[in-house]
Design an enzyme around this catalytic site. Structure first.
Site, mmCIF file in Angstrom:
data_model
loop_
_atom_site.group_PDB
_atom_site.id
_atom_site.type_symbol
_atom_site.label_atom_id
_atom_site.label_comp_id
_atom_site.label_asym_id
_atom_site.label_seq_id
_atom_site.Cartn_x
_atom_site.Cartn_y
_atom_site.Cartn_z
ATOM 1 N N SER A 1 36.839 21.683 -19.200
ATOM 2 C CA SER A 1 36.111 22.616 -20.043
ATOM 3 C C SER A 1 37.091 23.483 -20.844
ATOM 4 O O SER A 1 37.879 22.956 -21.621
ATOM 5 C CB SER A 1 35.169 23.460 -19.180
ATOM 6 O OG SER A 1 34.228 24.143 -19.956
ATOM 7 N N ASP B 1 25.601 17.511 -22.095
ATOM 8 C CA ASP B 1 26.605 18.574 -22.183
ATOM 9 C C ASP B 1 26.779 18.947 -23.652
ATOM 10 O O ASP B 1 26.975 18.067 -24.502
ATOM 11 C CB ASP B 1 27.927 18.060 -21.594
ATOM 12 C CG ASP B 1 29.038 19.083 -21.601
ATOM 13 O OD1 ASP B 1 28.823 20.237 -22.027
ATOM 14 O OD2 ASP B 1 30.156 18.725 -21.179
ATOM 15 N N HIS C 1 27.332 19.181 -17.783
ATOM 16 C CA HIS C 1 28.597 19.907 -17.785
ATOM 17 C C HIS C 1 28.919 20.488 -16.406
ATOM 18 O O HIS C 1 28.030 20.887 -15.657
ATOM 19 C CB HIS C 1 28.547 21.047 -18.805
ATOM 20 C CG HIS C 1 29.865 21.718 -19.021
ATOM 21 N ND1 HIS C 1 30.829 21.223 -19.850
ATOM 22 C CD2 HIS C 1 30.388 22.860 -18.487
ATOM 23 C CE1 HIS C 1 31.880 22.017 -19.834
ATOM 24 N NE2 HIS C 1 31.646 23.012 -19.010
#
Length: 403
Positions: free
Chosen positions: A189, A343, A373
């Site tokens: 991320s 996501d 995610h």
């Protein structure tokens, strides 16, 4: 006090219920994901409410919740774990206990959390680092970089880069018995963003003799130009990371300015002055047809010009690695990119994979059609998901074969 807490809890549950979105049909372990989605939704909405009324800042609530998952820095039977610093940047260092007749591999890891929350001490990151260290007989450096809003861009990047550059010195690698030809830079991320940006910067730094053999990017955030890609549209209310939450993380990375949050949420912060960058994130040219579907591309150039003038970091390639030119991409090492269908950041990973391949870089793109995610965080009880474990094993196996 007890009655107030009860009312607050009931209100939070009601708000979460009101904003609940049905899960995709192919979701595995549906009841677990439903519960996790409800929990994240509750925390997010409560944080938004307390921030709105000026009671508690959004990020303070999120930090409090996330820090509850932290674990002590303790060694185990397989790995020695210590907390130290590389050039004043705190790191958690994982060194295998078993003896090695040859030099070890190494991984430098940056945790996720939108540049605002999280740490190497989180249980899932600590466990991932232990697994990599033990299974790959590798030294793992998990970097505890500074966080926004206390430290805006470029502070998190600078910490990530300083710690990496320090570790890549031949003398430091020798100290930890690390093979200079077998070093990986990785992250998930926001950490995937840092890993990509650090790897790019290392290629341009004449002071760095040792370059990473591999970069491994897990559902990375890679561009600030367009928060209206198909993945942002289709997954705006999916579990863990909503479109508005990502806009809040991005904006907080750059500034403490609530108007920027609104502008990024509505995608009205980019002007025609950024045309030289927009082409690098034009999803209409970079996404496969099955992701574009019936979406129509809108050139993001009709925003308010004051944002780019006040916050030039928005188009800085150290914050948005997808925006570098092709010549710089050509210098990058073997790359692993993991993306999830549900996501908002999915298309960032797809676009980067496409551009890297066009530049001649060897890429392994590991995509999951039934994932959302943050899946690598769901590898510890009580939030363990079998798909999260599958993804971690795939990631570690790829590293074992390629690092």
């Amino acid at each position: 006090m007890a009655s107030k807490l009860l009312y607050f809890t009931i209100a939070a549950i009601f708000v979460a219920y009101c904003f609940y979105s049905p899960l995709p049909e192919n979701t595995e372990e549906r009841w677990k994901v439903t519960l996790l989605s409800w929990m994240f939704g509750t925390v997010t909405r409560v944080a938004e409410f307390t921030d709105l009324i000026g009671m508690v800042d959004y990020m303070d609530i999120m930090k409090l919740v996330i820090s509850s998952r932290n674990v002590p820095v303790l060694s185990d039977e397989n790995v020695t774990v210590t907390k130290t610093a590389f050039k004043k940047v705190p790191v958690h260092l994982y060194v295998p206990k078993k003896s090695s007749n040859t030099q070890r591999r190494a991984m430098i890891y940056f945790h996720g959390g939108g540049w605002c929350i999280g740490s190497p001490a989180m249980k899932s990151y600590d466990l991932l680092a232990r697994w990599v260290a033990h299974r790959l007989n590798a030294v793992v450096v998990s970097v505890d970089y500074r966080l926004a809003p206390a430290h805006h861009f470029p502070a998190p990047f600078e910490d990530a880069y300083v710690a990496t550059k320090f570790f890549l010195q031949k003398g430091i690698l020798h100290l930890y018995n690390v093979d200079p030809e077998r070093v990986c830079v990785s992250g998930d991320s926001a950490g995937g963003n840092l890993a990509a940006a650090v790897t790019q910067q290392l290629q341009e730094d004449s002071e760095v003799d040792v370059k990473p053999k591999v970069q491994a990017l897990i559902y990375p955030a890679l561009q600030t130009i367009d928060l209206d890609t198909p993945s942002y549209r289709d997954n705006s209310d999916m579990p863990v990371l909503t479109r508005r939450s990502m806009a809040r993380f991005w904006s907080t990375y750059f500034a403490t300015d609530k108007s920027l949050i609104e502008a990024m949420t509505s995608n009205t912060y980019i002007t025609s002055e950024s045309n030289n960058f927009i082409k690098f994130a034009n999803w209409s040219n970079l996404l496969p047809d099955n992701l574009k579907k019936d979406h129509v591309y809108h050139n993001p150039k009709d925003g308010r010009s004051e944002f780019l003038k006040k916050y030039p970091g928005i188009t800085d390639t150290r914050a948005a690695p997808l925006l570098v030119d092709d010549e710089k991409l050509k210098k990058l090492p073997l790359t692993y990119i993991l993306t999830c269908m549900y996501d908002v950041l999915r298309d960032d990973g797809f676009m980067y994979a496409a551009r890297l391949k066009q530049a001649g870089v060897q890429v392994m793109h590991d995509h999951y059609d039934n994932a959302f995610h943050g899946m690598l965080a769901f590898i510890t009880w009580p939030s363990e998901l079998s798909l999260g474990m599958k993804m971690v094993n795939s990631y570690i196996n790829w590293l074992n074969d390629n690092l």
